[in-house]
Scaffold this motif. Structure first.
Motif, PDB file in Angstrom:
ATOM      1  N   THR A  58      -2.672   8.971  -0.257  1.00  0.00           N
ATOM      2  CA  THR A  58      -3.790   8.056  -0.044  1.00  0.00           C
ATOM      3  C   THR A  58      -4.858   8.714   0.825  1.00  0.00           C
ATOM      4  O   THR A  58      -4.526   9.364   1.825  1.00  0.00           O
ATOM      5  CB  THR A  58      -3.299   6.762   0.636  1.00  0.00           C
ATOM      6  OG1 THR A  58      -2.318   6.146  -0.191  1.00  0.00           O
ATOM      7  CG2 THR A  58      -4.440   5.800   0.892  1.00  0.00           C
ATOM      8  N   TYR A  67       0.832  -1.203   0.000  1.00  0.00           N
ATOM      9  CA  TYR A  67       0.000   0.000   0.000  1.00  0.00           C
ATOM     10  C   TYR A  67       0.870   1.259   0.000  1.00  0.00           C
ATOM     11  O   TYR A  67       0.510   2.279  -0.600  1.00  0.00           O
ATOM     12  CB  TYR A  67      -0.949  -0.004   1.201  1.00  0.00           C
ATOM     13  CG  TYR A  67      -1.888  -1.186   1.241  1.00  0.00           C
ATOM     14  CD1 TYR A  67      -2.429  -1.709   0.069  1.00  0.00           C
ATOM     15  CD2 TYR A  67      -2.226  -1.802   2.439  1.00  0.00           C
ATOM     16  CE1 TYR A  67      -3.281  -2.794   0.090  1.00  0.00           C
ATOM     17  CE2 TYR A  67      -3.081  -2.888   2.477  1.00  0.00           C
ATOM     18  CZ  TYR A  67      -3.606  -3.391   1.307  1.00  0.00           C
ATOM     19  OH  TYR A  67      -4.441  -4.476   1.332  1.00  0.00           O
ATOM     20  N   LEU A  77      -2.210  -3.096 -12.958  1.00  0.00           N
ATOM     21  CA  LEU A  77      -3.159  -1.986 -12.836  1.00  0.00           C
ATOM     22  C   LEU A  77      -3.664  -1.556 -14.212  1.00  0.00           C
ATOM     23  O   LEU A  77      -4.872  -1.373 -14.422  1.00  0.00           O
ATOM     24  CB  LEU A  77      -2.486  -0.800 -12.139  1.00  0.00           C
ATOM     25  CG  LEU A  77      -2.565  -0.738 -10.613  1.00  0.00           C
ATOM     26  CD1 LEU A  77      -1.685   0.384 -10.088  1.00  0.00           C
ATOM     27  CD2 LEU A  77      -3.995  -0.550 -10.142  1.00  0.00           C
ATOM     28  N   PHE A 106      -6.487   6.261  -4.558  1.00  0.00           N
ATOM     29  CA  PHE A 106      -6.446   5.116  -3.648  1.00  0.00           C
ATOM     30  C   PHE A 106      -6.974   5.532  -2.282  1.00  0.00           C
ATOM     31  O   PHE A 106      -6.544   6.537  -1.719  1.00  0.00           O
ATOM     32  CB  PHE A 106      -5.024   4.583  -3.528  1.00  0.00           C
ATOM     33  CG  PHE A 106      -4.864   3.438  -2.546  1.00  0.00           C
ATOM     34  CD1 PHE A 106      -5.754   2.373  -2.543  1.00  0.00           C
ATOM     35  CD2 PHE A 106      -3.819   3.432  -1.632  1.00  0.00           C
ATOM     36  CE1 PHE A 106      -5.606   1.308  -1.648  1.00  0.00           C
ATOM     37  CE2 PHE A 106      -3.664   2.377  -0.727  1.00  0.00           C
ATOM     38  CZ  PHE A 106      -4.558   1.320  -0.747  1.00  0.00           C
ATOM     39  N   TRP A 135       0.254   8.466 -12.927  1.00  0.00           N
ATOM     40  CA  TRP A 135      -0.674   7.710 -12.075  1.00  0.00           C
ATOM     41  C   TRP A 135      -1.593   8.633 -11.284  1.00  0.00           C
ATOM     42  O   TRP A 135      -2.752   8.297 -11.030  1.00  0.00           O
ATOM     43  CB  TRP A 135       0.098   6.789 -11.142  1.00  0.00           C
ATOM     44  CG  TRP A 135       0.664   5.598 -11.858  1.00  0.00           C
ATOM     45  CD1 TRP A 135       1.970   5.344 -12.135  1.00  0.00           C
ATOM     46  CD2 TRP A 135      -0.082   4.521 -12.416  1.00  0.00           C
ATOM     47  NE1 TRP A 135       2.092   4.162 -12.839  1.00  0.00           N
ATOM     48  CE2 TRP A 135       0.849   3.640 -13.024  1.00  0.00           C
ATOM     49  CE3 TRP A 135      -1.439   4.203 -12.490  1.00  0.00           C
ATOM     50  CZ2 TRP A 135       0.465   2.466 -13.671  1.00  0.00           C
ATOM     51  CZ3 TRP A 135      -1.832   3.035 -13.133  1.00  0.00           C
ATOM     52  CH2 TRP A 135      -0.895   2.186 -13.717  1.00  0.00           C
ATOM     53  N   LEU A 186       2.053   1.738  -3.514  1.00  0.00           N
ATOM     54  CA  LEU A 186       0.971   2.332  -4.304  1.00  0.00           C
ATOM     55  C   LEU A 186       0.855   3.825  -4.020  1.00  0.00           C
ATOM     56  O   LEU A 186       0.632   4.643  -4.924  1.00  0.00           O
ATOM     57  CB  LEU A 186      -0.347   1.612  -3.989  1.00  0.00           C
ATOM     58  CG  LEU A 186      -1.595   2.030  -4.755  1.00  0.00           C
ATOM     59  CD1 LEU A 186      -1.389   1.928  -6.261  1.00  0.00           C
ATOM     60  CD2 LEU A 186      -2.784   1.160  -4.331  1.00  0.00           C
ATOM     61  N   LEU A 219       3.041  -4.566 -10.331  1.00  0.00           N
ATOM     62  CA  LEU A 219       1.841  -3.840  -9.910  1.00  0.00           C
ATOM     63  C   LEU A 219       1.345  -2.887 -10.998  1.00  0.00           C
ATOM     64  O   LEU A 219       0.157  -2.872 -11.328  1.00  0.00           O
ATOM     65  CB  LEU A 219       2.117  -3.064  -8.620  1.00  0.00           C
ATOM     66  CG  LEU A 219       0.987  -2.124  -8.146  1.00  0.00           C
ATOM     67  CD1 LEU A 219      -0.291  -2.900  -7.873  1.00  0.00           C
ATOM     68  CD2 LEU A 219       1.424  -1.353  -6.902  1.00  0.00           C
ATOM     69  N   GLU A 220       2.238  -2.100 -11.573  1.00  0.00           N
ATOM     70  CA  GLU A 220       1.820  -1.122 -12.570  1.00  0.00           C
ATOM     71  C   GLU A 220       1.241  -1.804 -13.812  1.00  0.00           C
ATOM     72  O   GLU A 220       0.222  -1.371 -14.360  1.00  0.00           O
ATOM     73  CB  GLU A 220       3.007  -0.228 -12.954  1.00  0.00           C
ATOM     74  CG  GLU A 220       3.474   0.668 -11.808  1.00  0.00           C
ATOM     75  CD  GLU A 220       4.599   1.590 -12.211  1.00  0.00           C
ATOM     76  OE1 GLU A 220       4.343   2.494 -13.043  1.00  0.00           O
ATOM     77  OE2 GLU A 220       5.727   1.421 -11.705  1.00  0.00           O
TER      78      GLU A 220
END
Length: 369
Positions: A207, A174, A279, A192, A186, A177, A275-276
């Protein structure tokens, strides 16, 4: 049929175990059964042990109480032990051993995932009287109603939620991210939100942090997002990702613990390295996953029916009549009510916490008390 469940229900954001008891007891009562949360009654047919640790805040009895109940009150009562905990989940030591010891009181053991069952088999669990019952959330609350398909002109909203703040809940990911959102690409594309209790070792700059929610408030927040992400490590089952999936949110998950048993086929598996890439894959193929989530199969009705069927099967195996000793019944109630008083009465709780603290100093491991 009368079922005793070893946990009180907390009507606030707390965790998956609390929701399990709430959903199961509601189903059993609706089906015409009687549910109690202690061992005060002599005519209990089935006992469900949820957490054998007496230090657990919402646990109302443990395996020792059950052993005394069987010895002094009703030797024919059937005992089901639901196992949803292990050392691997929070990097503790001694929990598995303690659960295996407590399991000796059980006639049948239910594991919340195949992954967790294999953990215990590898550590010595041998009983053939066991099963895996998959978890589920209340579909009267967590459902697709009012969940709308993402408009590609809007930011893509990711969300997750956790009650516990242990590092294994996925805070490293997290945090990664959160760092991604420093990048303009992004930041313009996604947002998020984290609902729940954060780990103090991690600072989030980009976040949206929301205090713990539960019930309809949580479902509303989930449905305002477009996809659910979980980075939890060694989670035996988990409830958070199920709630998101039942609301219709496609899922991003890592291959760890029992989560893939609930998530495979209903989202995308990812890791820290890709991850990217994942996504972008989810965003590009969102419409496909939006439709796919309509067939998500796990909910509390199915789970509770599986438990009810198990309880009925065990009750049918137990049709013996017994003569109860009034003296033994009185002795048990005195013993049990004293333990109950010590744990939940404010004055008794102070004594109890002092006892726990002393045990912790001696054992150096509060998780196994």
């Amino acid at each position: 049929m009368k079922i005793a469940i070893g946990s009180k229900i907390l009507n606030k954001a707390w965790g998956g175990g609390n929701l399990f008891v709430k959903n199961l007891s509601k189903h059993l009562v609706k089906s015409g059964h009687e549910v109690v949360f202690n061992l005060f009654d002599k005519d209990i047919d089935v006992i469900l042990l949820t957490d054998p640790r007496f230090s657990s805040e919402n646990s109302t009895f443990n395996h020792k109480d059950i052993e005394y109940f069987k010895k002094l009150v009703n030797p024919n009562v059937k005992v089901v032990h639901r196992v949803n905990e292990c050392d691997q989940r929070k990097n503790t030591f001694g929990v598995n051993k303690y659960y295996l010891s407590a399991n000796k009181a059980a006639d049948h053991t239910v594991f919340v995932s195949k992954w967790l069952k294999n953990i215990y088999i590898n550590e010595g669990f041998k009983s053939s009287e066991s099963s895996v019952i998959m978890s589920g959330s209340d579909n009267k609350i967590f459902n697709r109603k009012n969940y709308k398909e993402w408009k590609k002109t809007d930011k893509f909203k990711l969300i997750t939620h956790h009650w516990g703040n242990n590092k294994n809940k996925g805070f490293a990911l997290y945090s990664q991210l959160d760092d991604l959102l420093d990048k303009k690409f992004w930041k313009d594309k996604i947002s998020f939100e984290f609902i729940g209790n954060t780990n103090p070792e991690y600072e989030f700059k980009n976040t949206k942090i929301t205090s713990p929610l539960f019930g309809k408030s949580l479902a509303k927040a989930l449905k305002e997002s477009n996809a659910y992400i979980t980075a939890t490590i060694n989670e035996p089952s988990g409830n958070h990702h199920i709630e998101g999936s039942q609301c219709g949110l496609p899922l991003l998950y890592i291959k760890s613990g029992g989560v893939p048993e609930f998530a495979e086929g209903y989202g995308l598996e990812y890791n820290l390295q890709n991850l990217e890439e994942k996504l972008l894959d989810l965003i590009d193929n969102y419409s496909y996953y939006f439709e796919l989530m309509k067939s998500y199969p796990f909910n509390s009705d199915i789970m509770s029916k599986d438990y009810e069927d198990l309880f009925l099967k065990l009750k049918l195996e137990n049709q013996k009549t017994i003569k109860l000793s009034i003296f033994k019944l009185v002795m048990f109630k005195i013993f049990y009510k004293f333990r109950y008083f010590v744990k939940f009465n404010p004055l008794g709780n102070l004594v109890f916490k002092s006892y726990i603290k002393a045990r912790f100093i001696i054992s150096k491991n509060k998780d196994i008390i």
